[in-house]
Design a protein around this motif. Structure first.
Motif, mmCIF file in Angstrom:
data_model
loop_
_atom_site.group_PDB
_atom_site.id
_atom_site.type_symbol
_atom_site.label_atom_id
_atom_site.label_comp_id
_atom_site.label_asym_id
_atom_site.label_seq_id
_atom_site.Cartn_x
_atom_site.Cartn_y
_atom_site.Cartn_z
ATOM 1 N N SER A 63 0.860 -1.180 0.000
ATOM 2 C CA SER A 63 0.000 0.000 0.000
ATOM 3 C C SER A 63 0.892 1.224 0.000
ATOM 4 O O SER A 63 1.805 1.334 0.836
ATOM 5 N N TRP A 80 -3.466 8.242 -0.631
ATOM 6 C CA TRP A 80 -3.206 6.872 -1.045
ATOM 7 C C TRP A 80 -3.101 6.805 -2.567
ATOM 8 O O TRP A 80 -3.927 7.369 -3.283
ATOM 9 N N ASP A 115 -4.722 1.153 -0.265
ATOM 10 C CA ASP A 115 -4.820 0.743 1.144
ATOM 11 C C ASP A 115 -5.829 -0.390 1.313
ATOM 12 O O ASP A 115 -5.812 -1.102 2.319
ATOM 13 N N PRO A 166 -3.970 -3.570 -2.677
ATOM 14 C CA PRO A 166 -2.559 -3.190 -2.760
ATOM 15 C C PRO A 166 -1.948 -3.446 -4.141
ATOM 16 O O PRO A 166 -2.544 -4.064 -5.017
ATOM 17 N N HIS A 196 3.707 0.654 2.784
ATOM 18 C CA HIS A 196 3.227 -0.210 3.856
ATOM 19 C C HIS A 196 3.053 -1.607 3.283
ATOM 20 O O HIS A 196 2.557 -1.772 2.159
ATOM 21 N N MET A 252 0.940 -4.967 3.263
ATOM 22 C CA MET A 252 -0.401 -5.376 3.688
ATOM 23 C C MET A 252 -0.422 -6.875 4.011
ATOM 24 O O MET A 252 0.073 -7.692 3.242
ATOM 25 N N PRO A 307 -7.744 -6.354 6.303
ATOM 26 C CA PRO A 307 -6.301 -6.154 6.119
ATOM 27 C C PRO A 307 -5.649 -5.460 7.303
ATOM 28 O O PRO A 307 -6.290 -4.724 8.052
ATOM 29 N N THR A 308 -4.368 -5.738 7.475
ATOM 30 C CA THR A 308 -3.544 -4.995 8.431
ATOM 31 C C THR A 308 -2.343 -4.438 7.658
ATOM 32 O O THR A 308 -1.959 -4.976 6.614
ATOM 33 N N HIS A 309 -1.754 -3.363 8.180
ATOM 34 C CA HIS A 309 -0.646 -2.718 7.470
ATOM 35 C C HIS A 309 0.569 -2.589 8.378
ATOM 36 O O HIS A 309 0.442 -2.187 9.536
ATOM 37 N N LYS A 363 4.032 -0.600 8.695
ATOM 38 C CA LYS A 363 4.657 0.604 8.147
ATOM 39 C C LYS A 363 6.065 0.311 7.638
ATOM 40 O O LYS A 363 6.876 -0.314 8.313
#
Length: 578
Positions: free
Chosen positions: A39, A57, A78, A81, A103, A105, A112-114, A116
């Motif tokens: 992302s 984004w 986001d 991706p 990020h 994903m 989803p989780t991101h 960094k």
């Protein structure tokens, strides 16, 4: 400009050119597990109407299977991706600062989780007077979709003209009247740069020596005539060939100069294919007058409607380095011009004599960091040298070429099937198809050059015959782009036998300059990405698969990038600087 950063097992390398910014990514083996994609966030510079822009984004076109998405619409990265280890941003302007954040994903497409990753800030290359080399590209056909979004009134005029007549004769000046900014957008800063060099000759203390194949565009013709009126010492050599339509056009536009004996026909059995301008300071008068070159403008751009607004082209300006009194590149262009104009005995020399002179006085210099080369020459020494440079590639070869190439050049560019060199290139040999070369010789593809509606239909209808049918006119080879020792070949030279042995041509070979390589390499990838994406879309439509045009809902998409010694594996590592 190129920068690299790593955070949380995620690496990003950014290459900032003139026309785009290329982002390359990598992850550790541990971070690969469960990776759904990248992302991306972008922070643009302040612009009119938005003095404090916010992070945004970056969007793509591909959703996950079953994800709500309108066909053809953009979707934010986001939630959908980028499933590639390389992505490019072509919505940029020169000499501007952009920041990017990546990020990784994980999770699932619905939850989803991101993680960094690193942030990198870069400044795109400038086409203004900010250094010795300034490289400028126009937008041309490869920006057709963006043109439709940016200029709806121009598209409306096209549709009206196509329906009621006059479509073929529609000009960019007509489009400019209904929607100001069309010319600047299409030409980017190519026309601006040409006019700027001409305007830099302010009075009789300055000189302009102009060598041109196609002398047509009214703004450039007017600017040169205005330079004569303000006392600038102008000389012009233009293409001439018996019974040739281009010769008649050139003579018509150059008549004010011809009448003052400031322009001469360069008569040849082939073509006078040069397009350069040398700007010089003038000292002395009469027979004691001398020109001291301070700047040269060269590249692939003819002074025509096609060259400026339709074909993909480049203008490369080389200025005198600050603190220096000599411009060695401009000097060589001026010596060549003066030799053709005056000859060694004050008589203009023939093409055969030019070949002998260039062969003897412009020997290919393998040690030069910047080598200004010319043709015609004997024994194809330039092609032999180009092949040697390409064959010496250690990591990659990026290229954009026009017209039919000799087999030995093609063999050098595309190499042997399965060799370890990444090869990404585009060749434009006719009006209907753009040939692409994707990573190796076994992955060639052919994309349709122009669609049958809108902006592209206008390009197809309005282009003149012959060379006008070429859309990609930029002749560029970048070797080892991803390394700290890249090499660039760029100019008017078509990398062909006629260009080597018959035509008047010029080119630059530049070694070890990563900033210039970034400008050229990112532009080659802009053109490549456009036609590759067009081909991929057509192939997906043919397959009619339920998964065509969608993302993979797991980390399987990464498999080919981690298959050791595969070209995808090398692509991931090399662009990421590993």
């Amino acid at each position: 400009m190129r920068k690299t950063a790593t955070l949380n097992g995620i690496t990003m390398k950014v290459f900032a050119g003139t026309t785009g910014v290329l982002l390359a990514f990598d992850v550790t083996a541990a971070r690969r597990k469960g990776l759904l994609g990248f992302s991306l966030e972008r922070l643009p510079p302040p612009y009119p109407g938005n003095k404090k822009p916010k992070w945004e984004w970056i969007s793509g076109l591909m959703p996950f299977p079953g994800q709500a998405h309108d066909a053809g619409a953009l979707i934010s990265s986001d939630v959908a991706p980028i499933q590639k280890f390389r992505w490019s941003d072509y919505k940029v302007y020169g000499d501007s600062e952009y920041a990017y954040r990546v990020h990784a994903m994980y999770g699932t497409p619905t939850q989803p989780t991101h993680l960094k990753g690193p942030k990198i800030t870069v400044t795109t290359s400038s086409s203004d007077e900010d250094g010795v080399h300034n490289v400028t590209f126009n937008r041309a056909a490869g920006a057709s979709q963006a043109f439709r979004r940016n200029f709806p009134e121009a598209i409306k005029l096209m549709e009206e003209k196509r329906k009621y007549g006059g479509f073929k004769d529609l000009t960019v000046d007509d489009l400019e009247k209904v929607e100001p900014g069309v010319k600047q957008w299409l030409a980017r800063d190519v026309l601006k740069q040409i006019l700027h060099v001409i305007a830099s000759a302010k009075d009789g203390k300055w000189a302009l020596d102009i060598a041109i194949y196609e002398y047509e565009w009214h703004e450039i013709v007017d600017a040169i005539n205005a330079a004569v009126k303000r006392g600038v010492k102008v000389r012009m050599l233009f293409h001439s060939k018996k019974g040739d339509a281009q010769t008649a056009e050139n003579k018509h536009n150059a008549k004010p100069l011809i009448d003052k004996k400031l322009a001469r026909e360069r008569t040849t059995s082939a073509i006078f294919h040069d397009k350069f301008i040398v700007l010089s300071k003038v000292t002395g008068t009469g027979i004691k007058m001398k020109r001291k070159p301070v700047m040269v403008l060269c590249g692939s751009t003819n002074f025509t409607h096609n060259g400026l607004f339709r074909q993909a082209n480049v203008v490369h300006v080389v200025r005198t380095e600050k603190g220096k009194t000599v411009n060695p590149v401009a000097d060589k262009y001026e010596v060549l011009f003066d030799t053709i104009w005056n000859g060694e005995d004050k008589t203009p020399i023939t093409t055969g004599e030019t070949s002998k002179w260039i062969t003897a006085n412009n020997v290919m210099d393998a040690k030069a960091s910047v080598f200004p080369g010319f043709s015609p020459r004997k024994d194809k020494a330039d092609l032999t040298y180009f092949i040697k440079l390409i064959d010496a590639a250690k990591t990659d070869v990026l290229f954009s070429t026009a017209f039919v190439l000799p087999k030995e050049i093609i063999d050098a560019l595309i190499g042997k099937a399965g060799d370890p060199i990444l090869r990404l290139g585009i060749q434009n040999t006719n009006a209907n198809k753009i040939a692409g070369f994707h990573r190796d010789k076994s992955a060639q593809f052919a994309a349709t050059a122009l669609a049958d509606d809108g902006f592209e239909a206008w390009l197809k209808e309005a282009m003149i015959a012959g060379a006008g049918n070429i859309l990609i006119h930029t002749k560029v080879v970048v070797v080892d782009f991803t390394t700290d020792a890249p090499m660039i070949i760029s100019g008017s030279h078509n990398l062909s036998n006629p260009a080597s042995q018959k035509n008047d041509e010029n080119y630059l070979v530049i070694k070890g300059n990563t900033d210039i390589a970034d400008s050229y390499g990112v532009e080659v990838m802009r053109i490549y990405d456009h036609y590759r994406a067009r081909w991929v879309a057509a192939e997906m439509a043919k397959r009619n698969s339920p998964l065509s045009g969608t993302l993979q809902p797991n980390d399987k998409w990464t498999d080919r990038y981690f298959k050791k010694d595969s070209l995808h594996y090398r692509d991931r590592l090399r662009f990421a600087g590993k």
